[in-house]
Write an enzyme that holds these catalytic residues in place. Structure first.
Site, PDB file in Angstrom:
ATOM      1  N   ASN A  65       0.826  -1.212   0.000  1.00 41.04           N
ATOM      2  CA  ASN A  65       0.000   0.000   0.000  1.00 41.04           C
ATOM      3  C   ASN A  65       0.859   1.260   0.000  1.00 41.04           C
ATOM      4  OD1 ASN A  65      -2.161  -1.745   0.271  1.00 41.04           O
ATOM      5  ND2 ASN A  65      -2.572  -1.240   2.406  1.00 41.04           N
ATOM      6  N   LEU A 112      -3.801  11.840  13.621  1.00 40.74           N
ATOM      7  CA  LEU A 112      -4.854  12.059  14.617  1.00 40.74           C
ATOM      8  C   LEU A 112      -6.248  11.841  14.049  1.00 40.74           C
ATOM      9  CD1 LEU A 112      -3.313  15.332  16.083  1.00 40.74           C
ATOM     10  CD2 LEU A 112      -3.116  13.017  17.045  1.00 40.74           C
ATOM     11  N   ASP A 143      -1.742   4.342   5.338  1.00 46.29           N
ATOM     12  CA  ASP A 143      -0.744   4.032   4.316  1.00 46.29           C
ATOM     13  C   ASP A 143      -0.679   5.127   3.263  1.00 46.29           C
ATOM     14  OD1 ASP A 143      -0.159   1.638   5.594  1.00 46.29           O
ATOM     15  OD2 ASP A 143      -1.670   0.530   4.474  1.00 46.29           O
TER      16      ASP A 143
END
Length: 308
Positions: free
Chosen positions: A41, A215, A246
């Protein structure tokens, strides 16, 4: 050049109204297979962000290998370092609920055979950014990180799944990208603060080290050389958060690799992570470099700096 040493999986994804409780069987709304694995990814995310990327890892000699590598091959990721083995190709069993939250079980398969020795010294040098995660054997990743840093490469670690970091790891990395859960796992044994911003500032105390904590809907915080950088996320309607971390990591590494400043790289990565939440799947959700750059322009102006 970005060199990614990491996992290659085929994702088996079920859409459900809500995530099942322990011992509970629920009905799913749909099922799809798609390429995944954190290494793959992040390699594709960096490639779509405009970087030249080479992936090193392992797959099985089975029917899952070709679809696991299909999008990487189409995008032009160098796959010469992907080794075929007698183990099964890695798989991830994923539930995604109607709110875009997920629960994932990863079966490593061939990823457990990924070896640092597969990456030649010629691929590691001052012009290389090495990306690592923890879905391949951490001891192999650490050996590669140590060798790469000794040869002048930039070493980027995304410590996922979450594991504590030894002193050897701290000495081997230049950039750490963690979510709040991963940051907590690292903070406890090291006696560092648990709050994301204080954690990042404390771990980035060594000159030259960059620490980023993602976050979720609140964006991301980065610390380096005594300065903190807060960037918001895009305001989007999330349908699937599977590939968001990713997408962020790959875009961030690609931006640094092409010489972008930390604040520009952070806004670019936050835009990529946000956009990935608006589409289903992991690799299928990764945005292009152009659309990420366009979305990042607004985030750049909202980025705030503080002393830390």
């Amino acid at each position: 050049m970005i060199v990614v040493f990491g996992s290659i999986n085929l994702d088996l994804t079920a859409r459900v109204a809500r995530l099942p409780r322990p011992g509970e069987t629920i009905a799913g709304a749909s099922f799809v297979t798609s390429p995944g694995g954190k290494g793959a990814n992040q390699a594709l995310a960096a490639r779509r962000a405009g970087a030249h990327v080479a992936l090193y890892g392992a797959v099985g000699r089975d029917t899952f290998a070709a679809p696991a590598l299909a999008l990487l091959d189409t995008a032009g990721v160098d796959l010469a370092g992907v080794r075929g083995t007698d183990r099964s190709t890695g798989v991830a069993l994923i539930h995604v609920d109607d709110g875009g939250q997920n629960a994932i079980t990863v079966v490593p398969g061939a990823n457990a055979l990924a070896s640092a020795a597969d990456v030649p010294d010629a691929m590691l040098g001052p012009a290389t950014t090495l990306m690592l995660q923890f879905e391949t054997p951490p001891c192999e990743s650490l050996a590669l990180a140590t060798r790469a840093r000794a040869r002048g490469a930039r070493v980027v670690l995304n410590p996922a799944p979450a594991l504590p970091l030894s002193t050897a790891w701290l000495d081997a990395i230049d950039v750490l990208i963690a979510n709040e859960t991963e940051a907590g796992e690292i903070a406890r044994p090291l006696g560092l603060p648990h709050s994301p911003r204080a954690f990042a500032a404390a771990l980035a105390a060594r000159p030259g080290r960059v620490v980023v904590v993602t976050l979720g809907r609140e964006g991301a915080f980065a610390a380096a050389d005594g300065v903190g950088y807060q960037v918001p996320a895009l305001e989007v309607t999330a349908c699937d958060s599977v590939g968001a971390g990713d997408a962020f990591a790959g875009a961030f590494a690609a931006a640094l690799d092409r010489g972008a400043s930390l604040d520009v790289a952070l806004a670019f990565a936050a835009a990529a992570g946000s956009l990935a939440c608006t589409r289903p799947g992991a690799q299928t959700a990764l945005p292009s470099g152009d659309e990420t750059a366009q979305a990042a322009a607004g985030l750049q102006s909202a980025l705030a700096r503080t002393r830390c």
